[in-house]
Structure formats: structure tokens, C-alpha cells
Design a protein around this motif. Structure first.
Motif, PDB file in Angstrom:
ATOM      1  N   ASN A  16       0.824  -1.216   0.000  1.00  0.00           N
ATOM      2  CA  ASN A  16       0.000   0.000   0.000  1.00  0.00           C
ATOM      3  C   ASN A  16       0.856   1.262   0.000  1.00  0.00           C
ATOM      4  N   LYS A  23       2.576   6.706  -9.945  1.00  0.00           N
ATOM      5  CA  LYS A  23       1.803   7.613 -10.781  1.00  0.00           C
ATOM      6  C   LYS A  23       0.906   6.751 -11.673  1.00  0.00           C
ATOM      7  N   ASP A  24      -0.363   7.091 -11.753  1.00  0.00           N
ATOM      8  CA  ASP A  24      -1.303   6.303 -12.551  1.00  0.00           C
ATOM      9  C   ASP A  24      -1.064   6.582 -14.035  1.00  0.00           C
ATOM     10  N   THR A  32     -10.298   3.411 -15.598  1.00  0.00           N
ATOM     11  CA  THR A  32     -10.014   4.285 -14.457  1.00  0.00           C
ATOM     12  C   THR A  32     -11.201   4.370 -13.505  1.00  0.00           C
ATOM     13  N   LYS A  33     -12.208   3.563 -13.759  1.00  0.00           N
ATOM     14  CA  LYS A  33     -13.360   3.491 -12.852  1.00  0.00           C
ATOM     15  C   LYS A  33     -12.889   3.032 -11.471  1.00  0.00           C
ATOM     16  N   TYR A  34     -11.871   2.165 -11.470  1.00  0.00           N
ATOM     17  CA  TYR A  34     -11.312   1.665 -10.218  1.00  0.00           C
ATOM     18  C   TYR A  34      -9.979   2.358  -9.947  1.00  0.00           C
ATOM     19  N   SER A  35      -9.697   2.573  -8.701  1.00  0.00           N
ATOM     20  CA  SER A  35      -8.449   3.240  -8.338  1.00  0.00           C
ATOM     21  C   SER A  35      -7.251   2.371  -8.712  1.00  0.00           C
ATOM     22  N   LEU A  36      -6.105   3.012  -8.829  1.00  0.00           N
ATOM     23  CA  LEU A  36      -4.871   2.279  -9.102  1.00  0.00           C
ATOM     24  C   LEU A  36      -4.612   1.277  -7.979  1.00  0.00           C
ATOM     25  N   SER A  37      -4.909   1.671  -6.763  1.00  0.00           N
ATOM     26  CA  SER A  37      -4.738   0.774  -5.630  1.00  0.00           C
ATOM     27  C   SER A  37      -5.585  -0.483  -5.789  1.00  0.00           C
ATOM     28  N   ASP A  38      -6.842  -0.325  -6.184  1.00  0.00           N
ATOM     29  CA  ASP A  38      -7.716  -1.486  -6.403  1.00  0.00           C
ATOM     30  C   ASP A  38      -7.165  -2.387  -7.497  1.00  0.00           C
TER      31      ASP A  38
END
Length: 161
Positions: A16, A23-24, A32-38
Motif C-alpha cells: 500500500n 503515478k497512474d 479508471t473506474k477503479y483506483s490504481l490501488s484497487d
């Protein structure tokens, strides 16, 4: 220096923190509907997910990468595993009856004790795969399947270039 013991929680915390520094690179789209983390954690979860005894009846896993997957005693009956990377996968005691594994890479996969009756392995790669004590081997559909040092249920080894 003594090796550090790494728990799953510590590994997740480290991951995390690393994600926060990323950087995305994605352009605006449905992706990009979901975060880069997801997205990163979702990809990471595949490596730590235990899939023993999971019910994947008629699941569509076409084109997925399940390298070293632990699918012992899983129900994969009628599942679509077309063009799936299943190198080193463990299917001990799993139900693969009528499963479609066309063009799957099953290098060093183990089917010991699995039910493979009426499975379709057309075009599959079976390098050093192990079907020892599997059930229903005689009913598998093989067409253009590549065998190399594959162990059959009776213990014999087949290699057909």
C-alpha cells in the motif's frame, strides 16, 4: 543480518505504501473506474488466494494466468480454461469433468487423483504433467495436444513431439 519475518499484513502495508508513490499511467476510460490501488491489489491477490475446495462450476477463466495455482479439490466441472496459463497448477482431487482446457499451458501441472472425465485438452501443452491416479483419463479429448514426459494414470510416461 537476520532475515526479517514478513507477515501478510506487513506485506500488504508495504504494498500500500508503494502504491501511494505510483503515478497512474492510465488514460481516462472505463479502466479508471477503479483506483490504481484497487487494480494493483486485485492483481496481487491472485498470488495469495487459496483456491482449494472452491466451487468454479461452469466458470469462465479463459485467458487467465493461474501459474502455480492451488486448485486442490476444486470443482471446475464444465469450466472454460481456454488458453489459460496453468503451469505448475495443483489439481489433486479436483473435479475437471467436462472442463475445456483447449490450448492451456499445463506444464508441470499435477492432476493426481483428479476427475478429468470428458475434459477437452485439445491443443494443450502437457510437459511433465502428472495424471497419476486420475479418473476418467481415457475419456479426455486430445487433438493436437503436446505431450512431453507426461505421466499417465498407470504410471507410464508419454512423449509425443
Amino acid at each position: 543480518m537476520e532475515p526479517m519475518k514478513l507477515s501478510f499484513i506487513a506485506l500488504l502495508d508495504y504494498l500500500n505504501r508503494a502504491i501511494l508513490g505510483m503515478k497512474d499511467p492510465r488514460l481516462a476510460s472505463n479502466a479508471t473506474k477503479y483506483s490504481l490501488s484497487d487494480a494493483v491489489l486485485g492483481a496481487f491477490s491472485v498470488f495469495f488466494m487459496q483456491m482449494t475446495k472452491v466451487n468454479l462450476l461452469r466458470a469462465n477463466l479463459e485467458g487467465t494466468q493461474l501459474i502455480n495455482a492451488n486448485l486442490r479439490e476444486a470443482n471446475l466441472s464444465e469450466a472454460k480454461l481456454i488458453n489459460t496459463d496453468l503451469r505448475y497448477a495443483q489439481f489433486g482431487g479436483a473435479n475437471l469433468s467436462k472442463a475445456c482446457l483447449e490450448a492451456a499451458d499445463l506444464t508441470k501441472a499435477s492432476f493426481r487423483g483428479a476427475d478429468v472425465s470428458r475434459a477437452d485438452l485439445s491443443g494443450a501443452i502437457l510437459i511433465e504433467a502428472n495424471f497419476g491416479s486420475s479418473e476418467g483419463f481415457g475419456s479426455i479429448h486430445f487433438d493436437k495436444t503436446f505431450f512431453w514426459k507426461t505421466i499417465l494414470p498407470d504410471g507410464s510416461i508419454v512423449s509425443e513431439p
